[in-house]
Design a protein around this motif. Structure first.
Motif, PDB file in Angstrom:
ATOM      1  N   HIS A 150     -25.002 -30.235  78.479  1.00 27.23           N
ATOM      2  CA  HIS A 150     -24.679 -31.599  78.093  1.00 27.23           C
ATOM      3  C   HIS A 150     -25.655 -32.588  78.731  1.00 27.23           C
ATOM      4  O   HIS A 150     -26.140 -33.513  78.081  1.00 27.23           O
ATOM      5  CB  HIS A 150     -23.250 -31.929  78.528  1.00 27.23           C
ATOM      6  CG  HIS A 150     -22.857 -33.338  78.210  1.00 27.23           C
ATOM      7  ND1 HIS A 150     -22.032 -33.654  77.167  1.00 27.23           N
ATOM      8  CD2 HIS A 150     -23.200 -34.511  78.798  1.00 27.23           C
ATOM      9  CE1 HIS A 150     -21.885 -34.966  77.120  1.00 27.23           C
ATOM     10  NE2 HIS A 150     -22.565 -35.503  78.100  1.00 27.23           N
ATOM     11  N   GLU A 162     -24.680 -28.491  82.566  1.00 31.61           N
ATOM     12  CA  GLU A 162     -26.130 -28.631  82.448  1.00 31.61           C
ATOM     13  C   GLU A 162     -26.586 -28.857  81.000  1.00 31.61           C
ATOM     14  O   GLU A 162     -27.465 -29.669  80.740  1.00 31.61           O
ATOM     15  CB  GLU A 162     -26.776 -27.378  83.051  1.00 31.61           C
ATOM     16  CG  GLU A 162     -28.113 -27.580  83.689  1.00 31.61           C
ATOM     17  CD  GLU A 162     -28.172 -28.650  84.783  1.00 31.61           C
ATOM     18  OE1 GLU A 162     -27.112 -29.081  85.292  1.00 31.61           O
ATOM     19  OE2 GLU A 162     -29.291 -29.065  85.097  1.00 31.61           O
ATOM     20  N   THR A 183     -28.856 -37.000  87.680  1.00 29.87           N
ATOM     21  CA  THR A 183     -28.036 -36.546  88.798  1.00 29.87           C
ATOM     22  C   THR A 183     -26.664 -37.211  88.772  1.00 29.87           C
ATOM     23  O   THR A 183     -25.636 -36.564  88.991  1.00 29.87           O
ATOM     24  CB  THR A 183     -28.750 -36.874  90.122  1.00 29.87           C
ATOM     25  OG1 THR A 183     -30.056 -36.321  90.071  1.00 29.87           O
ATOM     26  CG2 THR A 183     -28.005 -36.304  91.296  1.00 29.87           C
ATOM     27  N   ARG A 227     -34.589 -23.058  83.925  1.00 30.60           N
ATOM     28  CA  ARG A 227     -35.824 -23.307  84.669  1.00 30.60           C
ATOM     29  C   ARG A 227     -35.806 -22.559  85.997  1.00 30.60           C
ATOM     30  O   ARG A 227     -34.760 -22.414  86.628  1.00 30.60           O
ATOM     31  CB  ARG A 227     -36.033 -24.797  84.890  1.00 30.60           C
ATOM     32  CG  ARG A 227     -34.931 -25.518  85.615  1.00 30.60           C
ATOM     33  CD  ARG A 227     -35.136 -27.020  85.492  1.00 30.60           C
ATOM     34  NE  ARG A 227     -34.100 -27.788  86.143  1.00 30.60           N
ATOM     35  CZ  ARG A 227     -32.873 -27.961  85.649  1.00 30.60           C
ATOM     36  NH1 ARG A 227     -32.551 -27.387  84.487  1.00 30.60           N
ATOM     37  NH2 ARG A 227     -31.983 -28.664  86.296  1.00 30.60           N
TER      38      ARG A 227
END
Ligand SMILES: Nc1ncnc2c1ncn2[C@@H]1O[C@H](COP(=O)(O)OP(=O)(O)OP(=O)(O)O)[C@@H](O)[C@H]1O
Ligand SMILES: [Mg+2]
Lengths: 288, 336
Positions: free
Chosen positions: B247, B245, B236, B126
């Motif tokens: 996972h 990331e 978070t 992203r």
């Protein structure tokens, strides 16, 4: 060197204003450091930087974060995350949003032990049960199988505390761990964190608004204003005689336990102006 | 609400819905001009011939009486006789249903795989050019309707680089050992991979044409919802545990992000099934949709009625499955 040592850490919003201005602070093994300051001062940013979870929009512009003798900022992202996961943990602010609603509690406590530390599942589950009992949850076996929405806010915060201590981390960052809770529960949770910290000998970076809490659980504290550390002191010395005018004013603005009805002095405008001038002078200087 | 209650409630509303559909379709197609009997007879048939046949199919009676006769038949499982083929409607329609089901499900699987991968990859990357490229591709896929994608695919892979069959469901010269009309499924069960490959090669382009717009919708919606989920506290927290990331996206975010997407995909899937009508025509694929167009051209009233009712059953069935899935995936609904 201390277990955690933040050296001259600076950060800014990408293409925007500075958020942290050469922040330095240390947390020795087993020590509890309070991090206080008004809303927006950058307390949470420091905690996030230490745990490697700064928002994408925030960029570190300088400094070091030494954890157990290794500068985290010099590591590749994946390695940094694993190192943090193995040595540090977070007790988050809001227990209602910090548990995954579609996963059972048990897995959310054991996952780090199994996936990151490579424990056998049975051993991790035994450990989770033990910890749930330690944070005074009745019927740990049932709670392990429950989903978050079946539990109260206080229960969930206990679970998050258990989860934070699960891997016996050397450092825990607690970011206002009681503000989202009922006043009646706040005290119990605070006591629980302090008790667990003492028992496990974990270093704790404790973010809070509340100097009263600091006086009870912390050995040292850092006062933050505008992303700058304006005072770093032993708690005992600080409450006897704060050195910086801003922290003195902050202390004067805090209700006294001895006399909660005494009238409070808000931080005087002159003091705010002075500390803002310090920040401006910093920004005008070489550190930009 | 438990699964059983969802089920019972939906069955009740489904009955009402189907009754409404039955009424509407019956009367509407009789208002539209065009005489089915006149269309089946050769030129030069006498008025007497026409009257005789009209009576044979019961079309001389008042409309409401025709409706009562038809409905009482339907309730006993008799959907009447097709005017053009003179065979029972139910048998004709059920004979074609597997072809359309296989096509729709193949298209759905393609759409979920393509859209899902686009969403996951776009989430992982992203804020980068990869996400930008995925957004552009999604926009393109959505700005062209399925039948035009069909034409594009025919030009590309049927004419320019002929790798797939562009017409029919299976090569006509092949010997088919099948006992059901679920060719794709049965060829697999019988381990006849030669036939399976031939069937897939026929089905690939029509299924892809149907899948492309749905894939884009899934891709966009799921990515949006994943990206929002990636900001949540529990995601978070998982990062602080040491997870990477990928996972985090798969285990923490995906399941919760899928829920809002699922409902919309259910609705969109019924549109996809509606799209088979034209796509099947375009690829001369022998399914329900193709049969429906023939039935309309020939004013084969009983057959049209049968097909429409069957489509209505399929649509409500899809919605039911979506509701059950939603309840099954959402722990709040599962336990309350
Ligand atoms: N995602 C973000 N992008 C850009 N700026 C942010 C972001 N999150 C926070 N900030 C800014 O960073 C500054 C410090 O925020 P931080 O959350 O550290 O404050 P805090 O001291 O924890 O305050 P509080 O007591 O309200 O929690 C604030 O000015 C805030 O507006
Ligand atoms: Mg904060």
């Amino acid at each position: 060197m201390s277990f955690l040592s933040v050296r001259n850490l600076s950060a800014r919003v990408k293409g925007g204003p500075a958020l942290l201005r050469r922040v330095s602070l240390d947390v020795a093994a087993g020590e509890v450091r309070g991090l206080v300051g008004e809303s927006g001062a950058g307390k949470s940013m420091i905690g996030k930087a230490v745990l490697g979870i700064l928002p994408n929009a925030v960029q570190v512009t300088g400094g070091e974060i030494w954890l157990d003798g290794v500068d985290l900022l010099a590591l590749p992202v994946a390695e940094r995350r694993r190192r943090i996961g193995a040595m540090a943990a977070l007790i988050p602010q809001d227990p209602l949003t910090a548990l995954n609603p579609s996963r059972r509690i048990g897995g959310q406590i054991t996952d780090r032990l199994v996936d990151i530390l490579g424990w056998a599942r049975a051993r991790a589950e035994a450990r989770a049960l033990e910890l749930l009992a330690e944070v005074q949850i009745a019927d740990p076996a049932r709670v392990m199988r429950a989903y978050p929405h079946e539990l109260s806010g206080g229960m969930r915060q206990r679970i998050l505390i258990a989860s934070a201590f699960a891997a016996e981390p050397k450092l825990i960052v607690a970011d206002e761990p009681t503000t989202a809770l009922d006043v009646t529960v706040q005290k119990q949770i605070l006591k629980l964190i302090a008790g667990m910290q003492a028992k496990h000998g974990t270093a704790l970076l404790f973010v809070t608004h509340d100097l009263g809490v600091v006086s009870k659980v912390c050995q040292r504290l850092s006062v933050l204003y505008g992303g700058m550390v304006v005072e770093d002191a032993a708690v005992r010395d600080f409450f006897a005689a704060p050195r910086h005018a801003y922290s003195a004013a902050l202390l004067a603005a805090t209700p006294k336990y001895t006399d909660p009805m005494a009238s409070l002095t808000p931080v005087p405008e002159a003091v705010i102006a002075a500390v803002q001038a310090e920040v401006a002078a910093y920004d005008g200087g070489a550190h930009g | 609400m438990g699964l059983l209650r969802v089920l019972l409630l939906r069955l009740a509303t489904t009955a009402v819905t189907l009754a409404g559909v039955a009424v509407i379709v019956f009367f509407v197609i009789r208002v539209v001009p065009g005489n089915p009997i006149a269309m089946m007879l050769p030129p030069g048939a006498t008025d007497a011939d026409i009257a005789q046949l009209t009576a044979l199919y019961g079309l001389d009676k008042p409309i409401w009486q025709q409706f009562v006769i038809w409905l009482s038949g339907v309730l006993q499982g008799d959907f009447g006789t097709s005017i053009t083929t003179r065979q029972p409607v139910l048998g004709l329609v059920l004979g074609r249903l597997p072809a359309t089901l296989e096509l729709s499900i193949m298209a759905l699987v393609m759409a979920v795989v393509m859209g899902g991968l686009a969403a996951l990859w776009g989430t992982k990357r992203r804020g980068t050019r990869v996400e930008g490229a995925i957004d552009v591709a999604n926009g393109m896929a959505l700005s062209v309707p399925d039948f035009l994608w069909g034409l594009v695919l025919i030009l590309l892979f049927g004419v320019l680089v002929p790798v797939f069959h562009i017409s029919g469901r299976v090569t006509p010269s092949l010997d088919l050992p099948f006992t059901t009309n679920f060719y794709l499924f049965e060829s697999l069960l019988r381990l006849r991979f030669d036939l399976w490959a031939d069937i897939v090669s026929h089905m690939f382009m029509p299924a892809l044409a149907l899948a492309i717009p749905l894939a884009a919708i899934i891709g966009q919606l799921l990515k949006q919802s994943l990206k929002e989920t990636m900001h949540l506290d529990y995601v978070t927290l998982a990062r602080t545990k040491g997870y990477g990331e990928t996972h985090v996206i798969l285990r923490e975010a995906l399941r919760n992000a899928v829920l809002p997407t699922l409902t919309l995909v259910g609705v969109q899937f019924t549109f996809l099934i509606g799209g088979t009508v034209i796509i099947e025509r375009l690829f001369s694929y022998e399914g329900l949709g193709n049969m429906a167009i023939d039935a309309v051209i020939n004013r084969d009233l009983p057959l049209i009625q049968g097909i429409v009712i069957l489509f209505a059953v399929i649509f409500t069935g899809v919605n039911l499955v979506v509701d059950l899935l939603y309840a099954a995936l959402n722990p709040r609904l599962r336990h309350a």
